[in-house]
Motif scaffolding. Structure first.
Motif, PDB file in Angstrom:
ATOM      1  N   ILE A 105       0.878  -1.175   0.000  1.00  0.00           N
ATOM      2  CA  ILE A 105       0.000   0.000   0.000  1.00  0.00           C
ATOM      3  C   ILE A 105       0.907   1.215   0.000  1.00  0.00           C
ATOM      4  O   ILE A 105       1.572   1.501   0.997  1.00  0.00           O
ATOM      5  CB  ILE A 105      -0.950  -0.005   1.202  1.00  0.00           C
ATOM      6  N   VAL A 106       0.970   1.910  -1.134  1.00  0.00           N
ATOM      7  CA  VAL A 106       1.897   3.028  -1.276  1.00  0.00           C
ATOM      8  C   VAL A 106       1.130   4.341  -1.236  1.00  0.00           C
ATOM      9  O   VAL A 106      -0.081   4.379  -1.437  1.00  0.00           O
ATOM     10  CB  VAL A 106       2.704   2.927  -2.587  1.00  0.00           C
ATOM     11  N   ARG A 107       1.855   5.417  -0.972  1.00  0.00           N
ATOM     12  CA  ARG A 107       1.268   6.750  -0.943  1.00  0.00           C
ATOM     13  C   ARG A 107       1.523   7.395  -2.299  1.00  0.00           C
ATOM     14  O   ARG A 107       2.660   7.435  -2.766  1.00  0.00           O
ATOM     15  CB  ARG A 107       1.926   7.554   0.158  1.00  0.00           C
ATOM     16  N   VAL A 152      -7.399   2.129  -5.258  1.00  0.00           N
ATOM     17  CA  VAL A 152      -7.297   3.195  -4.262  1.00  0.00           C
ATOM     18  C   VAL A 152      -8.015   2.739  -3.003  1.00  0.00           C
ATOM     19  O   VAL A 152      -9.218   2.480  -3.030  1.00  0.00           O
ATOM     20  CB  VAL A 152      -7.917   4.496  -4.792  1.00  0.00           C
ATOM     21  N   VAL A 153      -7.269   2.586  -1.897  1.00  0.00           N
ATOM     22  CA  VAL A 153      -7.890   2.125  -0.659  1.00  0.00           C
ATOM     23  C   VAL A 153      -8.432   3.306   0.136  1.00  0.00           C
ATOM     24  O   VAL A 153      -9.518   3.228   0.698  1.00  0.00           O
ATOM     25  CB  VAL A 153      -6.858   1.334   0.181  1.00  0.00           C
ATOM     26  N   ASP A 154      -7.695   4.400   0.182  1.00  0.00           N
ATOM     27  CA  ASP A 154      -8.109   5.527   1.003  1.00  0.00           C
ATOM     28  C   ASP A 154      -7.484   6.785   0.413  1.00  0.00           C
ATOM     29  O   ASP A 154      -6.575   6.674  -0.415  1.00  0.00           O
ATOM     30  CB  ASP A 154      -7.632   5.325   2.445  1.00  0.00           C
ATOM     31  N   ASP A 177      -6.436  11.145   1.420  1.00  0.00           N
ATOM     32  CA  ASP A 177      -6.362  12.200   2.420  1.00  0.00           C
ATOM     33  C   ASP A 177      -6.319  13.528   1.686  1.00  0.00           C
ATOM     34  O   ASP A 177      -5.383  13.798   0.946  1.00  0.00           O
ATOM     35  CB  ASP A 177      -5.102  12.005   3.274  1.00  0.00           C
ATOM     36  N   TYR A 232      -3.969   6.549  -1.144  1.00  0.00           N
ATOM     37  CA  TYR A 232      -3.268   5.351  -0.670  1.00  0.00           C
ATOM     38  C   TYR A 232      -3.678   4.215  -1.589  1.00  0.00           C
ATOM     39  O   TYR A 232      -4.850   3.852  -1.632  1.00  0.00           O
ATOM     40  CB  TYR A 232      -3.633   5.055   0.775  1.00  0.00           C
ATOM     41  N   HIS A 234      -3.356   0.365  -3.160  1.00  0.00           N
ATOM     42  CA  HIS A 234      -2.892  -1.024  -3.025  1.00  0.00           C
ATOM     43  C   HIS A 234      -2.373  -1.463  -4.381  1.00  0.00           C
ATOM     44  O   HIS A 234      -3.130  -1.532  -5.347  1.00  0.00           O
ATOM     45  CB  HIS A 234      -4.048  -1.923  -2.587  1.00  0.00           C
ATOM     46  N   HIS A 273     -13.755   1.143  -4.242  1.00  0.00           N
ATOM     47  CA  HIS A 273     -13.234   2.081  -3.243  1.00  0.00           C
ATOM     48  C   HIS A 273     -13.883   1.831  -1.892  1.00  0.00           C
ATOM     49  O   HIS A 273     -13.210   1.750  -0.877  1.00  0.00           O
ATOM     50  CB  HIS A 273     -13.570   3.517  -3.644  1.00  0.00           C
ATOM     51  N   ALA A 329     -12.806  -1.458  -0.193  1.00  0.00           N
ATOM     52  CA  ALA A 329     -11.438  -1.445   0.306  1.00  0.00           C
ATOM     53  C   ALA A 329     -11.316  -0.540   1.515  1.00  0.00           C
ATOM     54  O   ALA A 329     -10.708  -0.902   2.525  1.00  0.00           O
ATOM     55  CB  ALA A 329     -10.494  -0.976  -0.805  1.00  0.00           C
ATOM     56  N   ARG A 330     -11.940   0.649   1.429  1.00  0.00           N
ATOM     57  CA  ARG A 330     -11.822   1.613   2.521  1.00  0.00           C
ATOM     58  C   ARG A 330     -12.489   1.101   3.790  1.00  0.00           C
ATOM     59  O   ARG A 330     -11.909   1.173   4.883  1.00  0.00           O
ATOM     60  CB  ARG A 330     -12.465   2.919   2.066  1.00  0.00           C
ATOM     61  N   VAL A 357       4.673  -2.946   2.735  1.00  0.00           N
ATOM     62  CA  VAL A 357       4.549  -1.723   3.530  1.00  0.00           C
ATOM     63  C   VAL A 357       3.091  -1.294   3.526  1.00  0.00           C
ATOM     64  O   VAL A 357       2.366  -1.548   2.573  1.00  0.00           O
ATOM     65  CB  VAL A 357       5.383  -0.544   2.983  1.00  0.00           C
ATOM     66  N   ARG A 361       1.272   2.194   4.141  1.00  0.00           N
ATOM     67  CA  ARG A 361       1.464   3.622   4.450  1.00  0.00           C
ATOM     68  C   ARG A 361       0.304   4.191   5.247  1.00  0.00           C
ATOM     69  O   ARG A 361       0.479   5.160   5.984  1.00  0.00           O
ATOM     70  CB  ARG A 361       1.606   4.399   3.145  1.00  0.00           C
TER      71      ARG A 361
END
Lengths: 167, 125
Positions: free
Chosen positions: A97-99, A125-127, A129, A136, A138, B93, B96-97, B111, B113
């Motif tokens: 999960i990268v930014r 796209v998981v989340d 900001d 964020y 995946h 979306h 997953a969220r 990782v 994040r």
């Protein structure tokens, strides 16, 4: 005046969708479709159309060019890379999960870039900001865990085209 | 000539969509994690839902029918395809969220994040 023009444009688009869906092209049906389209546009145009002065032919051209490129080249490449992983003998990818930072300000650009990222297999796209301006993501086969490298290989192409359409 | 090209292009897209659906369902079994299965679901939605509908629209345009019927069938197919392309990512979306925020599934990743940023206190819940 500006609101009236945006209502008329939006209402005519709705009328076309209505006509295509009913499949009857008589005069009564056309008048009914325009009436219903104008009613819907009167309710929703204020929320959906934010700035009418941005409407121009070059933006429509960029949108069509982006859609054609996205649904032929980019999607085909992404599908092929995930299909190779599914059908390989040893299904053991190492996802991350990268930014992914973004620079756009317009909400339409942000939403469409996120949709484009999710619609290509291999990235979801998981989340997100909004204060830090980052998605964020995946990523099934990460090339790099660095923010800038991820931005360059995931969303640079989408953002480059979509800023020309919406910003 | 143009009818012939449209017909076979549409047929190829529809067949390709069937194969994509099959591969996506294989992927559901072979991936062992919720988040990885989302990628297989994307193949099912776009490769197995969007492209066959475009193919059907092309086939309908190539048939020897009245122009109104052709416009009706292909128009409905194109609108349905556009709706799939716009709404399928919204579903992905939100799945997953919600899964990540509830902590129901711990993602098998190298990782994470989101977790790092939340531990720093920047990302309020």
């Amino acid at each position: 005046m500006r609101k009236a023009i945006s209502i008329i444009i939006y209402g005519l688009l709705m009328a076309i969708v209505y006509l295509v869906y009913t499949g009857v092209f008589s005069l009564v049906e056309i008048l009914l479709s325009i009436a219903i389209g104008l009613i819907i546009a009167y309710i929703f145009a204020g929320d959906i159309i934010t700035d009418l002065s941005k409407l121009s032919l070059s933006r429509i051209y960029h949108a069509v060019a982006y859609l054609i490129k996205y649904f032929t080249v980019i999607e085909a490449r992404a599908h092929w890379s995930v299909i190779k992983i599914i059908l390989s003998r040893n299904t053991n990818p190492k996802p991350a999960i990268v930014r992914v930072p973004f620079k756009a300000d317009n909400p339409y650009t942000i939403v469409f870039v996120a949709n484009s990222i999710t619609n290509t297999p291999g990235t979801v796209v998981v989340d997100m900001d909004e204060n830090k301006k980052a998605y964020y993501v995946h990523w099934l086969t990460p090339i790099s865990l660095n923010d800038d490298d991820a931005y360059r290989s995931i969303s640079l192409e989408f953002e480059k085209h979509l800023t020309k359409v919406f910003e | 000539m143009i009818d012939w090209i449209l017909y076979y292009l549409g047929l190829a897209l529809t067949l390709l969509g069937g194969i994509m659906d099959l591969i996506a369902s294989i992927g559901f079994f072979r991936f062992k994690d919720f988040y990885m299965r989302l990628h297989a679901a994307t193949i099912g939605a776009i490769g197995g839902g969007f492209y066959p509908l475009i193919g059907l629209a092309l086939i309908a345009l190539s048939l020897d029918l009245d122009i109104y019927i052709k416009a009706y069938i292909s128009g409905v197919c194109v609108i349905a395809a556009a709706l799939i392309a716009l709404t399928a990512p919204a579903g992905s979306h939100i799945l997953a969220r919600a899964t990540h925020r509830s902590g129901e599934v711990v993602p098998k990743v190298i990782v994470d994040r989101i977790k790092e940023d939340m531990e720093k206190g920047g990302n309020e819940k």
